[in-house]
Design a protein around this motif. Structure first.
Motif, PDB file in Angstrom:
ATOM      1  N   ASP A 123       0.844  -1.194   0.000  1.00 20.73           N
ATOM      2  CA  ASP A 123       0.000   0.000   0.000  1.00 20.73           C
ATOM      3  C   ASP A 123       0.874   1.236   0.000  1.00 20.73           C
ATOM      4  OD1 ASP A 123      -2.624  -1.137   2.273  1.00 20.73           O
ATOM      5  OD2 ASP A 123      -1.688  -2.041   0.524  1.00 20.73           O
ATOM      6  N   ALA A 124       1.518   1.513  -1.144  1.00 20.08           N
ATOM      7  CA  ALA A 124       2.409   2.659  -1.214  1.00 20.08           C
ATOM      8  C   ALA A 124       1.581   3.928  -1.136  1.00 20.08           C
ATOM      9  CB  ALA A 124       3.209   2.616  -2.500  1.00 20.08           C
ATOM     10  N   LYS A 125       1.854   4.763  -0.142  1.00 22.21           N
ATOM     11  CA  LYS A 125       1.157   6.025  -0.011  1.00 22.21           C
ATOM     12  C   LYS A 125       1.936   7.134  -0.667  1.00 22.21           C
ATOM     13  CE  LYS A 125      -1.147   5.104   4.378  1.00 22.21           C
ATOM     14  NZ  LYS A 125      -1.315   5.602   5.762  1.00 22.21           N
ATOM     15  N   THR A 126       3.204   6.912  -0.931  1.00 23.45           N
ATOM     16  CA  THR A 126       4.052   7.938  -1.545  1.00 23.45           C
ATOM     17  C   THR A 126       4.698   7.391  -2.810  1.00 23.45           C
ATOM     18  OG1 THR A 126       6.034   7.281  -0.317  1.00 23.45           O
ATOM     19  CG2 THR A 126       4.588   8.895   0.734  1.00 23.45           C
ATOM     20  N   THR A 127       5.023   8.311  -3.720  1.00 22.38           N
ATOM     21  CA  THR A 127       5.685   7.953  -4.970  1.00 22.38           C
ATOM     22  C   THR A 127       6.944   8.784  -5.116  1.00 22.38           C
ATOM     23  OG1 THR A 127       3.520   7.508  -5.983  1.00 22.38           O
ATOM     24  CG2 THR A 127       5.402   7.727  -7.460  1.00 22.38           C
ATOM     25  N   GLN A 128       8.056   8.087  -5.327  1.00 20.84           N
ATOM     26  CA  GLN A 128       9.338   8.770  -5.483  1.00 20.84           C
ATOM     27  C   GLN A 128      10.060   8.214  -6.718  1.00 20.84           C
ATOM     28  OE1 GLN A 128      10.359   7.713  -1.013  1.00 20.84           O
ATOM     29  NE2 GLN A 128      11.773   9.301  -1.738  1.00 20.84           N
ATOM     30  N   PRO A 129      10.924   9.029  -7.344  1.00 18.93           N
ATOM     31  CA  PRO A 129      11.733   8.469  -8.444  1.00 18.93           C
ATOM     32  C   PRO A 129      12.680   7.411  -7.896  1.00 18.93           C
ATOM     33  CG  PRO A 129      12.398  10.712  -7.902  1.00 18.93           C
ATOM     34  CD  PRO A 129      11.158  10.446  -7.132  1.00 18.93           C
ATOM     35  N   ASN A 130      12.974   6.417  -8.723  1.00 16.75           N
ATOM     36  CA  ASN A 130      13.849   5.342  -8.260  1.00 16.75           C
ATOM     37  C   ASN A 130      15.259   5.832  -7.970  1.00 16.75           C
ATOM     38  OD1 ASN A 130      11.890   3.351  -8.428  1.00 16.75           O
ATOM     39  ND2 ASN A 130      12.364   2.893 -10.569  1.00 16.75           N
ATOM     40  N   SER A 131      15.760   6.738  -8.801  1.00 18.78           N
ATOM     41  CA  SER A 131      17.129   7.204  -8.614  1.00 18.78           C
ATOM     42  C   SER A 131      17.289   8.632  -9.113  1.00 18.78           C
ATOM     43  CB  SER A 131      18.102   6.286  -9.365  1.00 18.78           C
ATOM     44  OG  SER A 131      17.839   6.305 -10.751  1.00 18.78           O
ATOM     45  N   MET A 132      18.302   9.299  -8.557  1.00 23.67           N
ATOM     46  CA  MET A 132      18.668  10.646  -8.980  1.00 23.67           C
ATOM     47  C   MET A 132      20.169  10.792  -8.857  1.00 23.67           C
ATOM     48  SD  MET A 132      15.721  13.156  -7.406  1.00 23.67           S
ATOM     49  CE  MET A 132      16.499  14.600  -8.115  1.00 23.67           C
ATOM     50  N   GLU A 133      20.706  11.707  -9.675  1.00 19.16           N
ATOM     51  CA  GLU A 133      22.138  11.999  -9.609  1.00 19.16           C
ATOM     52  C   GLU A 133      22.338  13.467  -9.303  1.00 19.16           C
ATOM     53  OE1 GLU A 133      24.538   8.859 -12.496  1.00 19.16           O
ATOM     54  OE2 GLU A 133      24.352  10.964 -13.057  1.00 19.16           O
ATOM     55  N   SER A 134      23.426  13.740  -8.615  1.00 19.98           N
ATOM     56  CA  SER A 134      23.749  15.119  -8.295  1.00 19.98           C
ATOM     57  C   SER A 134      25.250  15.301  -8.359  1.00 19.98           C
ATOM     58  CB  SER A 134      23.246  15.463  -6.892  1.00 19.98           C
ATOM     59  OG  SER A 134      23.726  16.723  -6.481  1.00 19.98           O
ATOM     60  N   ASN A 135      25.660  16.534  -8.538  1.00 22.69           N
ATOM     61  CA  ASN A 135      27.078  16.866  -8.454  1.00 22.69           C
ATOM     62  C   ASN A 135      27.380  17.393  -7.061  1.00 22.69           C
ATOM     63  OD1 ASN A 135      27.729  16.237 -11.182  1.00 22.69           O
ATOM     64  ND2 ASN A 135      26.763  18.168 -11.788  1.00 22.69           N
ATOM     65  N   GLU A 136      28.585  17.091  -6.616  1.00 19.38           N
ATOM     66  CA  GLU A 136      29.006  17.542  -5.298  1.00 19.38           C
ATOM     67  C   GLU A 136      28.936  19.062  -5.196  1.00 19.38           C
ATOM     68  OE1 GLU A 136      32.950  16.272  -4.381  1.00 19.38           O
ATOM     69  OE2 GLU A 136      32.625  16.283  -2.219  1.00 19.38           O
ATOM     70  N   GLU A 137      28.497  19.535  -4.019  1.00 14.55           N
ATOM     71  CA  GLU A 137      28.395  20.962  -3.691  1.00 14.55           C
ATOM     72  C   GLU A 137      27.279  21.682  -4.432  1.00 14.55           C
ATOM     73  OE1 GLU A 137      32.057  23.039  -3.596  1.00 14.55           O
ATOM     74  OE2 GLU A 137      33.045  21.583  -2.297  1.00 14.55           O
ATOM     75  N   GLU A 138      26.432  20.958  -5.132  1.00 12.22           N
ATOM     76  CA  GLU A 138      25.258  21.559  -5.763  1.00 12.22           C
ATOM     77  C   GLU A 138      24.009  21.186  -4.976  1.00 12.22           C
ATOM     78  OE1 GLU A 138      26.759  21.740 -10.409  1.00 12.22           O
ATOM     79  OE2 GLU A 138      24.994  20.569  -9.863  1.00 12.22           O
ATOM     80  N   PRO A 139      22.944  21.983  -5.065  1.00 15.51           N
ATOM     81  CA  PRO A 139      21.710  21.638  -4.359  1.00 15.51           C
ATOM     82  C   PRO A 139      21.025  20.448  -5.007  1.00 15.51           C
ATOM     83  CG  PRO A 139      21.404  23.616  -5.667  1.00 15.51           C
ATOM     84  CD  PRO A 139      22.865  23.289  -5.752  1.00 15.51           C
ATOM     85  N   VAL A 140      20.295  19.706  -4.188  1.00 15.24           N
ATOM     86  CA  VAL A 140      19.544  18.551  -4.667  1.00 15.24           C
ATOM     87  C   VAL A 140      18.102  18.696  -4.213  1.00 15.24           C
ATOM     88  CG1 VAL A 140      19.329  16.044  -4.646  1.00 15.24           C
ATOM     89  CG2 VAL A 140      21.581  17.096  -4.382  1.00 15.24           C
ATOM     90  N   HIS A 141      17.184  18.463  -5.143  1.00 16.91           N
ATOM     91  CA  HIS A 141      15.758  18.514  -4.824  1.00 16.91           C
ATOM     92  C   HIS A 141      15.167  17.133  -5.060  1.00 16.91           C
ATOM     93  CE1 HIS A 141      15.094  23.077  -4.871  1.00 16.91           C
ATOM     94  NE2 HIS A 141      16.392  22.884  -4.967  1.00 16.91           N
ATOM     95  N   LEU A 142      14.761  16.484  -3.981  1.00 15.07           N
ATOM     96  CA  LEU A 142      14.208  15.139  -4.068  1.00 15.07           C
ATOM     97  C   LEU A 142      12.685  15.231  -3.949  1.00 15.07           C
ATOM     98  CD1 LEU A 142      16.823  13.534  -1.694  1.00 15.07           C
ATOM     99  CD2 LEU A 142      16.612  13.014  -4.114  1.00 15.07           C
ATOM    100  N   PRO A 143      11.949  14.851  -4.995  1.00 18.40           N
ATOM    101  CA  PRO A 143      10.496  15.010  -4.960  1.00 18.40           C
ATOM    102  C   PRO A 143       9.780  13.799  -4.376  1.00 18.40           C
ATOM    103  CG  PRO A 143      11.168  14.300  -7.127  1.00 18.40           C
ATOM    104  CD  PRO A 143      12.440  14.395  -6.310  1.00 18.40           C
ATOM    105  N   CYS A 144       8.561  14.063  -3.873  1.00 16.90           N
ATOM    106  CA  CYS A 144       7.722  12.993  -3.352  1.00 16.90           C
ATOM    107  C   CYS A 144       6.258  13.370  -3.587  1.00 16.90           C
ATOM    108  CB  CYS A 144       7.987  12.792  -1.861  1.00 16.90           C
ATOM    109  SG  CYS A 144       7.009  11.460  -1.114  1.00 16.90           S
ATOM    110  N   ASN A 145       5.506  12.452  -4.163  1.00 17.40           N
ATOM    111  CA  ASN A 145       4.073  12.675  -4.344  1.00 17.40           C
ATOM    112  C   ASN A 145       3.295  11.856  -3.340  1.00 17.40           C
ATOM    113  OD1 ASN A 145       4.111  14.496  -6.547  1.00 17.40           O
ATOM    114  ND2 ASN A 145       4.627  12.812  -7.916  1.00 17.40           N
ATOM    115  N   HIS A 146       2.307  12.486  -2.733  1.00 17.92           N
ATOM    116  CA  HIS A 146       1.447  11.789  -1.764  1.00 17.92           C
ATOM    117  C   HIS A 146       0.045  12.353  -1.892  1.00 17.92           C
ATOM    118  CE1 HIS A 146       3.154  15.283   0.381  1.00 17.92           C
ATOM    119  NE2 HIS A 146       4.327  14.673   0.303  1.00 17.92           N
TER     120      HIS A 146
END
Lengths: 115, 114
Positions: free
Chosen positions: B1-24
């Motif tokens: 019963d997944a209540k949230t949805t997230q991307p399986n993977s993301m990549e980022s470069n060091e020292e840069e901001p990262v935005h991780l999304p979640c749908n609920h």
């Protein structure tokens, strides 16, 4: 160091052995949990204890037997396990089982291998 | 019963901001939005949680949409130590029920490149 300590960190046991996993927290929390994490799978909630009383058992086979003698200690007794029970077993604690606004603290886990 | 949805993977470069999304989209009024992360060979670690307003702590920021149907975990400057699986979880306040349990999904595996 999260305040939740699990021992042993690694355990290898035969299918006919009996062993126990131990979890200890001194954070003053009144809820404790056992989770199982198999390879490539999400964490599965096994048992929930609130004030030393088991409040949830998520269809876990009887070869796993939890025990919570006091609010600081939680055990998972293991007997006649199968190789597919090999996994990382994680303990967690929180202030309140049903308090959605509190965080949980996890131990480092016990890596169990059943041979 | 997944209540949230997230991307399986993301990549980022060091020292840069990262935005991780979640749908609920099925969030209820009493559900708190929690984020945990799990570094390799370790237990999950609490990151942040919130209800309606945006939240900041020493680890990250949590931006919650006005309708609460989505949220974003923000790491302001990614480091190599931030490489982990990030879990977005709804945790309720229903006394006597199971909605307060922390139920983990598959999460988002974040890779950080030097």
């Amino acid at each position: 160091e999260t305040g939740v300590t699990q021992t042993p960190r690694h355990l290898v046991m035969g299918m006919t052995n009996k062993k126990s996993l131990k979890c200890e927290q001194h954070l003053g929390h009144n809820a404790m949990y056992w989770y199982k994490q198999s390879a490539k799978k999400p964490l599965e909630l096994m048992f929930v204890y609130s004030l030393e009383e088991r409040v949830e058992n998520n269809s876990v086979p009887s070869r796993f037997s939890p025990e919570c003698p006091n609010s600081s200690h939680l055990f998972l007794h293991l007997h006649t396990l199968q190789p597919e029970d090999s996994a990382l077993y994680l303990c967690a604690s929180s202030q309140g089982v049903w308090a959605g606004d509190t965080e949980a603290f996890f131990g480092q886990g016990t890596r169990l291998t059943v041979v | 019963d997944a209540k949230t949805t997230q991307p399986n993977s993301m990549e980022s470069n060091e020292e840069e901001p990262v935005h991780l999304p979640c749908n609920h989209s099925t969030i209820s009024g009493t559900d708190y939005i929690h984020w945990y992360r799990q570094l390799p060979s370790q237990g999950p670690e609490y990151v942040i949680h919130g209800l309606t307003s945006n939240v900041n702590n020493r680890m990250a920021s949590l931006a919650i949409a006005e309708d609460r149907k989505s949220s974003t975990l923000i790491l302001h400057r990614a480091t190599l130590r931030d490489a982990a699986v990030y879990y977005c979880i709804l945790r309720g306040m229903n006394y006597g029920g199971s909605q307060g349990n922390l139920i983990f999904g598959k999460g988002t595996k974040l890779s950080v490149k030097p």
